[in-house]
Design a protein around this motif. Structure first.
Motif, PDB file in Angstrom:
ATOM      1  N   GLU A 179     -11.046  40.105  10.473  1.00  0.00           N
ATOM      2  CA  GLU A 179      -9.972  40.323  11.448  1.00  0.00           C
ATOM      3  C   GLU A 179      -8.677  40.734  10.758  1.00  0.00           C
ATOM      4  O   GLU A 179      -7.588  40.661  11.353  1.00  0.00           O
ATOM      5  CB  GLU A 179      -9.745  39.032  12.260  1.00  0.00           C
ATOM      6  N   MET A 180      -8.759  41.150   9.509  1.00  0.00           N
ATOM      7  CA  MET A 180      -7.564  41.546   8.767  1.00  0.00           C
ATOM      8  C   MET A 180      -6.938  42.770   9.423  1.00  0.00           C
ATOM      9  O   MET A 180      -7.634  43.612   9.989  1.00  0.00           O
ATOM     10  CB  MET A 180      -7.921  41.861   7.309  1.00  0.00           C
ATOM     11  N   SER A 181      -5.614  42.876   9.259  1.00  0.00           N
ATOM     12  CA  SER A 181      -4.910  44.039   9.812  1.00  0.00           C
ATOM     13  C   SER A 181      -5.181  45.273   8.956  1.00  0.00           C
ATOM     14  O   SER A 181      -5.676  45.168   7.819  1.00  0.00           O
ATOM     15  CB  SER A 181      -3.413  43.762   9.847  1.00  0.00           C
ATOM     16  N   ILE A 182      -4.846  46.445   9.524  1.00  0.00           N
ATOM     17  CA  ILE A 182      -5.065  47.696   8.796  1.00  0.00           C
ATOM     18  C   ILE A 182      -4.252  47.690   7.505  1.00  0.00           C
ATOM     19  O   ILE A 182      -4.731  48.124   6.443  1.00  0.00           O
ATOM     20  CB  ILE A 182      -4.670  48.906   9.674  1.00  0.00           C
ATOM     21  N   ALA A 183      -3.021  47.177   7.533  1.00  0.00           N
ATOM     22  CA  ALA A 183      -2.160  47.142   6.347  1.00  0.00           C
ATOM     23  C   ALA A 183      -2.753  46.230   5.271  1.00  0.00           C
ATOM     24  O   ALA A 183      -2.732  46.544   4.064  1.00  0.00           O
ATOM     25  CB  ALA A 183      -0.762  46.675   6.724  1.00  0.00           C
ATOM     26  N   GLU A 184      -3.315  45.070   5.746  1.00  0.00           N
ATOM     27  CA  GLU A 184      -3.908  44.141   4.786  1.00  0.00           C
ATOM     28  C   GLU A 184      -5.145  44.762   4.123  1.00  0.00           C
ATOM     29  O   GLU A 184      -5.383  44.616   2.917  1.00  0.00           O
ATOM     30  CB  GLU A 184      -4.278  42.826   5.485  1.00  0.00           C
ATOM     31  N   ILE A 185      -5.945  45.436   4.912  1.00  0.00           N
ATOM     32  CA  ILE A 185      -7.152  46.089   4.363  1.00  0.00           C
ATOM     33  C   ILE A 185      -6.754  47.190   3.395  1.00  0.00           C
ATOM     34  O   ILE A 185      -7.375  47.362   2.318  1.00  0.00           O
ATOM     35  CB  ILE A 185      -8.030  46.634   5.504  1.00  0.00           C
ATOM     36  N   ALA A 186      -5.718  47.970   3.742  1.00  0.00           N
ATOM     37  CA  ALA A 186      -5.263  49.042   2.845  1.00  0.00           C
ATOM     38  C   ALA A 186      -4.848  48.467   1.506  1.00  0.00           C
ATOM     39  O   ALA A 186      -5.176  49.018   0.437  1.00  0.00           O
ATOM     40  CB  ALA A 186      -4.107  49.808   3.482  1.00  0.00           C
ATOM     41  N   ASP A 187      -4.119  47.349   1.528  1.00  0.00           N
ATOM     42  CA  ASP A 187      -3.711  46.715   0.278  1.00  0.00           C
ATOM     43  C   ASP A 187      -4.908  46.150  -0.482  1.00  0.00           C
ATOM     44  O   ASP A 187      -4.966  46.197  -1.703  1.00  0.00           O
ATOM     45  CB  ASP A 187      -2.711  45.600   0.592  1.00  0.00           C
ATOM     46  N   LYS A 188      -5.903  45.623   0.298  1.00  0.00           N
ATOM     47  CA  LYS A 188      -7.086  45.006  -0.306  1.00  0.00           C
ATOM     48  C   LYS A 188      -7.937  46.017  -1.061  1.00  0.00           C
ATOM     49  O   LYS A 188      -8.589  45.685  -2.060  1.00  0.00           O
ATOM     50  CB  LYS A 188      -7.921  44.331   0.794  1.00  0.00           C
ATOM     51  N   VAL A 189      -7.964  47.267  -0.587  1.00  0.00           N
ATOM     52  CA  VAL A 189      -8.811  48.280  -1.227  1.00  0.00           C
ATOM     53  C   VAL A 189      -8.003  49.238  -2.098  1.00  0.00           C
ATOM     54  O   VAL A 189      -8.497  50.305  -2.483  1.00  0.00           O
ATOM     55  CB  VAL A 189      -9.622  49.075  -0.185  1.00  0.00           C
ATOM     56  N   GLY A 190      -6.732  48.881  -2.451  1.00  0.00           N
ATOM     57  CA  GLY A 190      -5.994  49.609  -3.463  1.00  0.00           C
ATOM     58  C   GLY A 190      -5.196  50.796  -2.981  1.00  0.00           C
ATOM     59  O   GLY A 190      -4.922  51.699  -3.799  1.00  0.00           O
ATOM     60  N   PHE A 191      -4.836  50.859  -1.695  1.00  0.00           N
ATOM     61  CA  PHE A 191      -3.976  51.944  -1.214  1.00  0.00           C
ATOM     62  C   PHE A 191      -2.532  51.448  -1.156  1.00  0.00           C
ATOM     63  O   PHE A 191      -2.268  50.319  -0.712  1.00  0.00           O
ATOM     64  CB  PHE A 191      -4.420  52.414   0.167  1.00  0.00           C
ATOM     65  N   SER A 192      -1.606  52.296  -1.574  1.00  0.00           N
ATOM     66  CA  SER A 192      -0.201  51.880  -1.670  1.00  0.00           C
ATOM     67  C   SER A 192       0.456  51.722  -0.301  1.00  0.00           C
ATOM     68  O   SER A 192       1.436  51.003  -0.156  1.00  0.00           O
ATOM     69  CB  SER A 192       0.582  52.884  -2.515  1.00  0.00           C
ATOM     70  N   SER A 193      -0.087  52.409   0.731  1.00  0.00           N
ATOM     71  CA  SER A 193       0.500  52.287   2.070  1.00  0.00           C
ATOM     72  C   SER A 193      -0.596  52.405   3.120  1.00  0.00           C
ATOM     73  O   SER A 193      -1.625  53.041   2.894  1.00  0.00           O
ATOM     74  CB  SER A 193       1.564  53.361   2.293  1.00  0.00           C
ATOM     75  N   ALA A 194      -0.356  51.812   4.288  1.00  0.00           N
ATOM     76  CA  ALA A 194      -1.332  51.866   5.374  1.00  0.00           C
ATOM     77  C   ALA A 194      -1.444  53.278   5.929  1.00  0.00           C
ATOM     78  O   ALA A 194      -2.537  53.719   6.322  1.00  0.00           O
ATOM     79  CB  ALA A 194      -0.918  50.891   6.477  1.00  0.00           C
ATOM     80  N   ALA A 195      -0.326  54.031   5.928  1.00  0.00           N
ATOM     81  CA  ALA A 195      -0.357  55.392   6.468  1.00  0.00           C
ATOM     82  C   ALA A 195      -1.246  56.282   5.610  1.00  0.00           C
ATOM     83  O   ALA A 195      -2.058  57.070   6.116  1.00  0.00           O
ATOM     84  CB  ALA A 195       1.066  55.947   6.538  1.00  0.00           C
ATOM     85  N   TYR A 196      -1.075  56.147   4.278  1.00  0.00           N
ATOM     86  CA  TYR A 196      -1.900  56.967   3.365  1.00  0.00           C
ATOM     87  C   TYR A 196      -3.376  56.594   3.496  1.00  0.00           C
ATOM     88  O   TYR A 196      -4.262  57.444   3.505  1.00  0.00           O
ATOM     89  CB  TYR A 196      -1.421  56.774   1.931  1.00  0.00           C
ATOM     90  N   PHE A 197      -3.635  55.278   3.656  1.00  0.00           N
ATOM     91  CA  PHE A 197      -5.014  54.810   3.834  1.00  0.00           C
ATOM     92  C   PHE A 197      -5.625  55.414   5.091  1.00  0.00           C
ATOM     93  O   PHE A 197      -6.752  55.892   5.097  1.00  0.00           O
ATOM     94  CB  PHE A 197      -5.020  53.280   3.895  1.00  0.00           C
TER      95      PHE A 197
END
Length: 885
Positions: free
Chosen positions: A844-862
């Motif tokens: 249930e992680m947020s999109i921003a949390e998942i982006a950080d979890k998989v090594g993306f610097s920002s949710a938008a770029y992810f």
């Protein structure tokens, strides 16, 4: 000569040693020479003695060699005089300081506290000289009425000189007492005083107190000297101490011997005692000699008894042996008769077998000769049409080059066949010299001209040098042509570009011959190779270059048929000189060796030479690499034969990118540097062979994935098994069909592509099947583990992977490309996105949390990257609960 005091010490030692016959006693006398004593001690050290008894001549010079013996574990007993150090096992002797004090005290008593004293010594620097003088002078100083005038030295041991004493007494005759450091010096001083008329005025004190004529006791008794100080030799005590040391019994390190003064008061008693002791010693010596004589007689009698007993026993033994052999001789004679009959039959069989073997050998030779001749016919049918094809102007450049390659190797085969036939002729003594009169310089110039093109191409200075305009010799042109061609071919083979090859001719009037030299600036050869270079079939491995082993052997045979000689002088790294010596005239030749009528249009050896000029493939190779629609695959070709290597490079370069190497060492480095997609290697190579190359590359994680195809002339099954054991992917026997090689290359690359597809599934981190190569599997496991452990690190890059695995960037890119079919960055991105899909579905992680979890610097770029890959945004993917690819 040993002085009397040391003779007495030696006698005391030998008397004590008579009780210890198990000890081997070695005696050396330096005669008062310090350097000789040092030399003798070194000799005893080298003999590895167990114990050394030494009486130092002079303290300081003797000390180092005594310490050396002590440090080497030799037990040291110092007798009489000391050394300058305490590095010894034990000391035996009287105190020379006390001797000096006793002499001073006695001098004071007889001079009644007033008078002048002169001291005489013989060995400056000895411990006895120093200690006696110190003790004497220390006590004299306490008596102000007594003046110590001087100390002088007299040379000589057993018979000291009187020169210095006389000179001193003449210059200053106001001397009342002389202290002589031994009785020999005391007697010498007395004689000096007597010669000057001072013997009644000057009193003399000596040291030693020995018995016997002119010993100290005798001199006191006769009134020649006033007194002598008894100085015991310590010989017996030294041997007793040595025995205790050797047997591990208790002993004292310092063994001080007592001294006493002998003067008119006690000289009679001392003389009687000494005479009695000498008489007893003489009696002991006589008894000892008698015992020794009895022992010798007893030993001789025992020896005679043993000899008689052994003789009787041997007589009985020989009697029984003779009886036995008489009986056995009859049996042996019967067996010999049977064996003679068998040997006769075997000899007849061997004669028959030898006859059959000779017939078989002759048949083999005939077959060998005939089959060699048969080879020439198909070779002729190959060469003649090739010559016509080569001269056809309508042939394209590629066909002309292939034709030249075929012609060159056909001539090479013809040359090898000719060498074999010549060798068989020489073996069967059928090689006949056909000499004719000709100009040797013109002959050599014609041969050298055929090598000019090759020399110009390689920038080699090739020249013929001679002071003569012409030299007429009788020689077989065909044989000498083969010799010179072989020598020049070898010179070009082992001379690097920009070197030189000189052929010189000169007359040697002193030896009455003509000398031909072939000198080059090549790599040379070691002496062990040069010594065997003319042996048949010897393959000298010079700089990893091998030959058939027949050329130089045949050259030597041809020169010997001319009654000449050939030799070699070579040094590794400095070039080689072959020297041929031929005799002038024809008196050394047989009549049947002289060619009277030259056969017209005779085929010369020049017609059978191989081409010297290598085909120029530079342009063709450039064109091949420029060919369109090539595969992305790179192939490394490893082959030491330049013709075959150039052929493979030219044929394969139409389809693949080709790199090449001519030896194993260079090939391994090229494989590490370039990481090709496939390797084709010969088995027999200079340096490391094909098996070694395969083992090295397949055992290294950087190159373990590269498929290897081995080419070889070894057709034996064991060689093929060895090739497959070395982890080769294919093993092809020469001569091979090129189409078969091409299909093998395609098949191996397809298999590698299949393996790569296996690793590049949608979830590469979840590989379940085993890789066919253990090192490849390990590499993939390490690589994926590093990527997965750093998936949340947005600064993670290729350099960190290279550092962790231990490979360069280019090697990592090529290895991943070969095994997974994608580059490293694409793989990392794929893993991150696969992880993101899993987190979107399962958490249930947020999109921003998942982006950080998989090594993306920002949710938008992810979100942008995710949509480009899977068509939908992360939110839409989570809502649909699936991936739309």
């Amino acid at each position: 000569m040993v002085n009397k005091w040391r003779q007495t010490m030696l006698a005391d030692m030998q008397r004590e040693l008579s009780f210890h016959p198990e000890i081997n006693f070695i005696f050396k006398d330096a005669n008062g020479n310090t350097q000789e004593q040092i030399k003798q001690i070194n000799e005893l050290i080298n003999q590895k003695i167990d114990l050394l008894v030494v009486s130092p001549n002079v303290a300081a010079p003797i000390t180092p060699v005594v310490e050396e013996a002590f440090q080497k574990g030799i037990k040291i007993i110092i007798v009489d005089r000391r050394t300058s150090s305490e590095n010894y096992t034990a000391y035996v002797g009287a105190s020379n300081y006390e001797v000096g004090e006793s002499a001073a005290a006695y001098a004071n008593s007889i001079l009644k506290g007033k008078g002048n004293i002169l001291e005489i010594s013989d060995i400056p620097g000895s411990s006895a000289d120093i200690d006696r003088h110190t003790g004497f002078s220390d006590l004299i100083k306490k008596n102000p009425g007594i003046n110590f005038i001087s100390k002088i030295y007299e040379a000589g041991d057993e018979h000291p000189s009187e020169t210095n004493t006389i000179k001193f007494l003449q210059s200053d005759n106001d001397i009342q007492l002389i202290f002589a450091q031994n009785d020999r010096l005391a007697l010498s001083a007395y004689n000096a005083c007597k010669s000057l008329g001072l013997d009644k005025k000057i009193k003399i004190i000596g040291v030693d107190g020995l018995a016997g004529i002119n010993g100290g006791i005798d001199l006191v008794d006769k009134g020649i000297i006033k007194a002598t100080i008894l100085y015991p030799t310590g010989g017996g005590e030294a041997i007793q101490t040595a025995v205790n040391v050797l047997e591990g019994k208790p002993y004292q390190k310092q063994n001080r011997l007592a001294t006493t003064i002998i003067d008119s008061a006690n000289v009679r008693i001392m003389k009687l005692q000494s005479d009695k002791m000498l008489a007893q010693q003489d009696d002991i010596d006589r008894r000892q000699k008698r015992i020794e004589q009895q022992e010798i007689i007893t030993k001789n009698q025992i020896t005679i008894i043993y000899a008689i007993s052994i003789s009787l026993a041997l007589a009985l033994i020989f009697g029984f042996i003779l009886l036995y052999y008489l009986r056995e001789n009859k049996k042996i004679n019967l067996r010999l008769q049977q064996q003679n009959l068998e040997i006769s039959n075997q000899r007849n069989q061997l004669i028959e077998l030898s006859k059959k073997a000779k017939e078989a050998s002759d048949a083999k030779i005939n077959f060998f000769t005939n089959i060699s001749h048969e080879f020439r016919t198909p070779l002729t049918l190959i060469l003649v049409p090739l010559e016509e094809m080569k001269n056809n102007p309508r042939l394209d450049s590629v066909t002309q080059k292939l034709t030249a390659l075929i012609q060159k190797n056909a001539f090479r085969l013809l040359k090898l066949i000719n060498e074999i036939m010549d060798f068989r002729k020489i073996e069967s003594d059928k090689m006949i010299l056909q000499a004719e009169e000709s100009d040797i310089i013109q002959f050599l110039d014609d041969i050298i001209n055929n090598f000019k093109g090759l020399a110009k191409k390689r920038n080699i200075d090739l020249r013929l040098m001679s002071k003569e305009h012409g030299i007429i010799l009788w020689f077989d042109a065909s044989m000498l042509d083969k010799v010179m061609f072989n020598l020049l071919s070898n010179a070009f083979k082992f001379t690097n570009d920009d070197g030189f090859i000189y052929v010189s001719v000169e007359k040697n009037a002193a030896e009455n011959n003509v000398v031909i030299k072939v000198e080059d600036s090549g790599i040379g050869m070691p002496q062990q190779v040069a010594d065997k270079i003319f042996e048949p079939f010897y393959q000298g491995n010079i700089n990893d270059r091998k030959s058939s082993g027949l050329g130089l052997s045949l050259s030597k045979e041809f020169i010997q048929l001319h009654q000449g000689s050939i030799s070699v002088n070579s040094k590794q790294g400095e070039g080689t000189i072959f020297t041929i010596k031929l005799l002038p005239g024809k008196d050394h030749l047989e009549n049947d060796q002289i060619l009277s009528n030259k056969i017209p249009n005779e085929k010369s050896y020049y017609d059978e030479r191989i081409f010297l000029r290598e085909p120029d493939n530079t342009v063709a190779n450039a064109e091949n690499f420029a060919t369109e629609n090539k595969s992305d695959n790179t192939i490394l070709v490893i082959e030491d034969n330049s013709d075959l290597r150039n052929y493979l490079v030219e044929k394969l370069s139409h389809t693949y990118y080709i790199i090449e190497a001519e030896n194993g060492t260079a090939a391994i480095q090229m494989a590490f540097d370039n990481v090709p997609d496939l390797i084709i290697s010969d088995v027999v190579l200079p340096g490391k062979d094909g098996f070694a190359i395969t083992n090295i590359l397949k055992s290294d994680i950087r190159t373990s994935h590269i498929p290897i195809i081995l080419l070889t002339i070894k057709t034996e099954m064991q060689s093929q098994i060895e090739g497959m054991k070395s982890k080769a992917d294919a093993y092809i026997v020469k001569p091979f069909n090129f189409q078969f090689l091409l299909e093998t290359i395609k098949s191996v690359l397809r298999n590698r592509e299949t393996l790569r597809d296996h690793y590049t599934s949608e979830l590469p981190i979840e590989l379940k099947s085993h890789a066919p190569k253990k090192l490849d599997k390990k590499f993939i496991n390490d690589f994926t583990s590093i990527v997965e452990s750093n998936i949340s690190n947005d600064k993670f890059n290729v350099d960190e992977i290279c550092k962790s695995i231990g490979v360069s960037r280019i090697q990592l890119y090529r290895k991943v490309k070969a095994l997974l079919g994608c580059n490293v960055n694409d793989y990392i991105l794929a893993v991150r996105l696969q992880k993101a899909k899993y987190l979107l579905n399962e958490t249930e992680m947020s999109i921003a949390e998942i982006a950080d979890k998989v090594g993306f610097s920002s949710a938008a770029y992810f979100s942008t990257v995710f949509k480009n890959k899977f068509i939908v945004t992360p939110s839409e993917f989570r809502d649909k609960g699936k991936v739309t690819n």
